[in-house]
Design a protein around this motif. Structure first.
Motif, PDB file in Angstrom:
ATOM      1  N   MET A  35       0.840  -1.233   0.010  1.00  7.93           N
ATOM      2  CA  MET A  35       0.101  -0.010  -0.044  1.00  7.93           C
ATOM      3  C   MET A  35       1.004   1.013  -0.141  1.00  7.93           C
ATOM      4  SD  MET A  35      -1.600   0.521   3.795  1.00  7.93           S
ATOM      5  CE  MET A  35      -2.611  -0.919   3.913  1.00  7.93           C
ATOM      6  N   ASP A  36       0.183   2.224  -0.538  1.00  8.41           N
ATOM      7  CA  ASP A  36       1.146   3.796  -0.553  1.00  8.41           C
ATOM      8  C   ASP A  36       1.033   4.030   1.028  1.00  8.41           C
ATOM      9  OD1 ASP A  36       1.295   3.243  -3.157  1.00  8.41           O
ATOM     10  OD2 ASP A  36      -0.445   4.693  -3.665  1.00  8.41           O
ATOM     11  N   LEU A  37       2.383   4.589   1.356  1.00  2.00           N
ATOM     12  CA  LEU A  37       2.433   5.071   2.654  1.00  2.00           C
ATOM     13  C   LEU A  37       2.550   6.594   2.429  1.00  2.00           C
ATOM     14  CD1 LEU A  37       5.382   3.135   4.015  1.00  2.00           C
ATOM     15  CD2 LEU A  37       2.838   2.918   4.196  1.00  2.00           C
ATOM     16  N   LEU A  38       1.196   7.444   2.695  1.00  5.04           N
ATOM     17  CA  LEU A  38       0.806   8.729   2.035  1.00  5.04           C
ATOM     18  C   LEU A  38       1.695   9.740   2.957  1.00  5.04           C
ATOM     19  CD1 LEU A  38      -2.948   8.332   1.108  1.00  5.04           C
ATOM     20  CD2 LEU A  38      -0.980   8.275  -0.384  1.00  5.04           C
ATOM     21  N   THR A  39       2.081   9.543   4.300  1.00  3.72           N
ATOM     22  CA  THR A  39       2.731  10.501   5.037  1.00  3.72           C
ATOM     23  C   THR A  39       4.387  10.470   4.931  1.00  3.72           C
ATOM     24  OG1 THR A  39       2.933   8.712   6.759  1.00  3.72           O
ATOM     25  CG2 THR A  39       0.851  10.358   7.073  1.00  3.72           C
ATOM     26  N   VAL A  40       4.592   9.606   4.151  1.00  2.00           N
ATOM     27  CA  VAL A  40       6.103   9.511   3.715  1.00  2.00           C
ATOM     28  C   VAL A  40       6.314  10.655   2.749  1.00  2.00           C
ATOM     29  CG1 VAL A  40       7.920   8.150   2.973  1.00  2.00           C
ATOM     30  CG2 VAL A  40       6.268   7.060   4.561  1.00  2.00           C
ATOM     31  N   GLY A  41       7.234  11.611   3.374  1.00  2.20           N
ATOM     32  CA  GLY A  41       7.705  12.520   2.386  1.00  2.20           C
ATOM     33  C   GLY A  41       9.257  12.694   1.765  1.00  2.20           C
ATOM     34  N   THR A  42      10.039  11.860   2.578  1.00  2.00           N
ATOM     35  CA  THR A  42      11.539  11.673   2.351  1.00  2.00           C
ATOM     36  C   THR A  42      12.048  10.157   1.998  1.00  2.00           C
ATOM     37  OG1 THR A  42      12.480  11.610   4.485  1.00  2.00           O
ATOM     38  CG2 THR A  42      11.778  13.706   3.746  1.00  2.00           C
ATOM     39  N   PHE A  43      12.753   9.991   1.265  1.00  2.00           N
ATOM     40  CA  PHE A  43      13.285   8.503   1.017  1.00  2.00           C
ATOM     41  C   PHE A  43      14.692   8.815   0.660  1.00  2.00           C
ATOM     42  CE2 PHE A  43      14.061   5.056  -1.905  1.00  2.00           C
ATOM     43  CZ  PHE A  43      13.682   3.905  -1.221  1.00  2.00           C
ATOM     44  N   ALA A  44      15.332   7.884   1.431  1.00  2.00           N
ATOM     45  CA  ALA A  44      16.856   8.176   0.986  1.00  2.00           C
ATOM     46  C   ALA A  44      17.514   6.718   1.061  1.00  2.00           C
ATOM     47  CB  ALA A  44      17.559   8.480   2.310  1.00  2.00           C
ATOM     48  N   ARG A  45      18.256   6.555  -0.132  1.00  2.00           N
ATOM     49  CA  ARG A  45      18.775   5.275  -0.377  1.00  2.00           C
ATOM     50  C   ARG A  45      20.309   5.409  -0.353  1.00  2.00           C
ATOM     51  NH1 ARG A  45      18.243   1.443  -5.337  1.00  2.00           N
ATOM     52  NH2 ARG A  45      17.631  -0.362  -4.284  1.00  2.00           N
ATOM     53  N   PRO A  46      21.011   5.166   0.725  1.00  2.00           N
ATOM     54  CA  PRO A  46      22.365   5.057   0.910  1.00  2.00           C
ATOM     55  C   PRO A  46      23.003   4.133  -0.057  1.00  2.00           C
ATOM     56  CG  PRO A  46      21.452   4.506   2.930  1.00  2.00           C
ATOM     57  CD  PRO A  46      20.447   4.839   1.965  1.00  2.00           C
ATOM     58  N   PRO A  47      24.090   4.697  -0.588  1.00  2.00           N
ATOM     59  CA  PRO A  47      24.845   3.911  -1.463  1.00  2.00           C
ATOM     60  C   PRO A  47      25.999   3.327  -1.019  1.00  2.00           C
ATOM     61  CG  PRO A  47      25.718   6.157  -2.007  1.00  2.00           C
ATOM     62  CD  PRO A  47      24.448   6.008  -0.859  1.00  2.00           C
ATOM     63  N   ASP A  48      26.376   3.529   0.206  1.00  2.00           N
ATOM     64  CA  ASP A  48      27.339   2.778   1.038  1.00  2.00           C
ATOM     65  C   ASP A  48      27.400   3.026   2.464  1.00  2.00           C
ATOM     66  OD1 ASP A  48      28.526   5.351   1.587  1.00  2.00           O
ATOM     67  OD2 ASP A  48      29.528   5.345  -0.442  1.00  2.00           O
ATOM     68  N   ASP A  49      28.283   2.303   3.238  1.00  2.00           N
ATOM     69  CA  ASP A  49      27.926   2.329   4.799  1.00  2.00           C
ATOM     70  C   ASP A  49      28.230   3.818   5.274  1.00  2.00           C
ATOM     71  OD1 ASP A  49      27.820  -0.155   4.625  1.00  2.00           O
ATOM     72  OD2 ASP A  49      29.637  -0.802   5.289  1.00  2.00           O
ATOM     73  N   LEU A  50      29.140   4.480   4.718  1.00  2.00           N
ATOM     74  CA  LEU A  50      29.542   5.995   5.077  1.00  2.00           C
ATOM     75  C   LEU A  50      28.321   6.790   5.012  1.00  2.00           C
ATOM     76  CD1 LEU A  50      32.353   6.631   6.019  1.00  2.00           C
ATOM     77  CD2 LEU A  50      32.566   7.921   3.885  1.00  2.00           C
ATOM     78  N   ALA A  51      27.469   6.610   4.021  1.00  2.00           N
ATOM     79  CA  ALA A  51      26.035   7.338   3.782  1.00  2.00           C
ATOM     80  C   ALA A  51      25.066   6.852   4.530  1.00  2.00           C
ATOM     81  CB  ALA A  51      25.695   7.187   2.317  1.00  2.00           C
ATOM     82  N   LEU A  52      25.044   5.586   5.103  1.00  2.00           N
ATOM     83  CA  LEU A  52      23.979   5.012   5.861  1.00  2.00           C
ATOM     84  C   LEU A  52      24.419   5.657   7.403  1.00  2.00           C
ATOM     85  CD1 LEU A  52      21.671   3.443   7.021  1.00  2.00           C
ATOM     86  CD2 LEU A  52      23.465   1.450   7.105  1.00  2.00           C
ATOM     87  N   ARG A  53      25.622   5.666   7.694  1.00  2.00           N
ATOM     88  CA  ARG A  53      26.138   6.160   8.939  1.00  2.00           C
ATOM     89  C   ARG A  53      25.674   7.559   9.185  1.00  2.00           C
ATOM     90  NH1 ARG A  53      26.766   2.983  13.310  1.00  2.00           N
ATOM     91  NH2 ARG A  53      28.835   1.905  13.317  1.00  2.00           N
ATOM     92  N   ALA A  54      25.869   8.236   8.000  1.00  2.00           N
ATOM     93  CA  ALA A  54      25.465   9.797   8.207  1.00  2.00           C
ATOM     94  C   ALA A  54      24.008  10.086   8.383  1.00  2.00           C
ATOM     95  CB  ALA A  54      26.059  10.265   7.048  1.00  2.00           C
ATOM     96  N   LEU A  55      23.213   9.184   7.879  1.00  2.00           N
ATOM     97  CA  LEU A  55      21.865   9.092   8.100  1.00  2.00           C
ATOM     98  C   LEU A  55      21.341   8.669   9.414  1.00  2.00           C
ATOM     99  CD1 LEU A  55      20.757   8.155   4.433  1.00  2.00           C
ATOM    100  CD2 LEU A  55      20.222  10.311   5.420  1.00  2.00           C
ATOM    101  N   GLN A  56      22.109   7.895   9.904  1.00  2.00           N
ATOM    102  CA  GLN A  56      21.568   7.258  11.266  1.00  2.00           C
ATOM    103  C   GLN A  56      21.084   8.287  12.338  1.00  2.00           C
ATOM    104  OE1 GLN A  56      24.360   3.605  11.539  1.00  2.00           O
ATOM    105  NE2 GLN A  56      23.041   3.212  13.019  1.00  2.00           N
ATOM    106  N   PRO A  57      21.835   9.239  12.524  1.00  2.00           N
ATOM    107  CA  PRO A  57      21.230  10.139  13.444  1.00  2.00           C
ATOM    108  C   PRO A  57      19.953  10.666  13.223  1.00  2.00           C
ATOM    109  CG  PRO A  57      23.419  10.642  13.089  1.00  2.00           C
ATOM    110  CD  PRO A  57      23.062   9.780  12.134  1.00  2.00           C
ATOM    111  N   THR A  58      19.451  10.653  11.942  1.00  2.00           N
ATOM    112  CA  THR A  58      18.162  10.956  11.744  1.00  2.00           C
ATOM    113  C   THR A  58      17.023  10.192  11.831  1.00  2.00           C
ATOM    114  OG1 THR A  58      18.127  10.549   9.220  1.00  2.00           O
ATOM    115  CG2 THR A  58      19.292  12.460   9.794  1.00  2.00           C
ATOM    116  N   LEU A  59      17.443   8.944  12.377  1.00  2.00           N
ATOM    117  CA  LEU A  59      16.417   7.984  12.384  1.00  2.00           C
ATOM    118  C   LEU A  59      15.624   7.872  13.688  1.00  2.00           C
ATOM    119  CD1 LEU A  59      18.478   5.060  11.074  1.00  2.00           C
ATOM    120  CD2 LEU A  59      16.464   5.810  10.073  1.00  2.00           C
TER     121      LEU A  59
END
Ligand code: FAD
Length: 287
Positions: free
Chosen positions: A1-25
């Protein structure tokens, strides 16, 4: 089903990018594995997703110490591991059975991940069963760049409740070679042939060189996974008493689980039956 409240979608390409996004989780931004649960039910609290599937994590890493499954390994990949390619590790035979215990179409099996299954923490999570029976250890990445390890069986603390801290990522699960050398048996009970597991039990018997220990993982019939360990195959009475105590004493396993997939009394009876079947199967000397 569509998640209508989701406005941002990130797709980190590597571990560094994921690590940088983790504090926003947090409560409103979460990790996306295969999405087979996330997209199956409304998630009105969610404003953002961080997709783990472009990280390129090696699905299965084999070395002398055992086998490490990336959290992003799919059920289909795991089910496809050929036991014949690992003759020293009979427990690899458990992989396909545990994958089949999740009764989903090939579409679900192709994308559902090991990590998503564990982190969702359903009592009927078959990757929890697998890891519990094979002494699986999780590697977790915290939001501040740190790392810790924990037995998978301790990560799931109740139905859809885990011991993961906010923003923590399950990176991988290590299955030690000692456990993989064991003989295993798997049993499932459900109300219908294609139903969700109401009781899912996996047993392991180590060889004499590894101490001959007997391990039984009890899942789906309890709110959280439980593991029983013995120095050798126990007698029927001992095992039955210990299995019964898991659910009968509410403080130990939290009581027998109750949901539309099976009543507590029936789950208790099936758990005792399946435990005894596993005890007998593993107690037989292979011909
Ligand atoms: C037909 C059908 C049958 C099903 N049967 C079963 C069943 O028998 N047993 C069962 O347990 N489930 C079942 N499910 C639910 C679900 O499909 C599975 O649990 C699946 O394994 C979830 O994996 P996923 O990768 O799709 O997780 P997702 O839906 O992507 O995520 C699930 C949760 O885990 C979190 N998460 C994902 N990856 C990580 C990670 N690496 N680190 C930290 N958090 C993470 C997500 O934020 C989310 O909260 C079923 C679903 C369907 C559609």
């Amino acid at each position: 089903m569509d998640l209508l409240t989701v406005g941002t979608f990130a797709r980190p390409p590597d571990d560094l990018a994921l690590r940088a996004l983790q504090p926003t989780l947090g409560a409103d931004r979460t990790l996306l594995g295969g999405g087979t649960w996330l997209f199956s039910t409304p998630q009105p609290h969610l404003a953002g997703l961080v997709d783990l599937t472009a990280l390129g994590w090696e699905p299965l890493h084999v070395d002398d110490d055992g086998l490490t499954l990336a959290a992003t390994t799919t059920f289909a990949t795991l089910a496809g591991v050929d036991p014949a390619a690992h003759p020293a590790w009979p427990a690899v035979g458990l992989f396909a059975g545990c994958c089949e215990a999740l009764v989903g179409s090939w579409k679900v099996q192709r994308v559902a991940t090991v990590g998503g299954n564990v982190c969702l923490g359903l009592p009927a999570g078959p990757m929890i069963t697998l890891a519990a029976a094979l002494d699986g250890t999780a590697t977790l990445w915290d939001r501040d760049g740190g790392e810790r390890t924990a037995p998978v069986v301790d990560l799931v603390v109740g139905p859809q409740r885990t011991a993961l801290a906010p923003g923590e990522v399950l990176r991988s699960i290590h299955l030690p070679a000692r456990a993989l050398r064991g003989r295993t048996a798997l049993r499932k009970a459900s109300l219908s042939p294609l139903g969700r597991s109401a009781a899912l039990l996996a047993g392991r018997l180590d060889g004499p060189d590894d101490g001959s220990g007997f391990t039984l993982a009890v899942t789906a019939s309890l709110p959280r996974p439980a593991v029983l360990r013995y120095p050798a195959v126990p007698d029927a009475g001992t095992l039955a008493a210990d299995v019964a105590a898991l659910g009968d004493a509410v403080g130990v396993g939290g009581g027998w689980y109750d949901d539309p997939h099976g009543s507590p009394a029936w789950r208790r009876a099936m758990t005792l039956l399946l435990a005894e079947e596993i005890r007998v199967e593993l107690g037989e000397v292979p011909g």
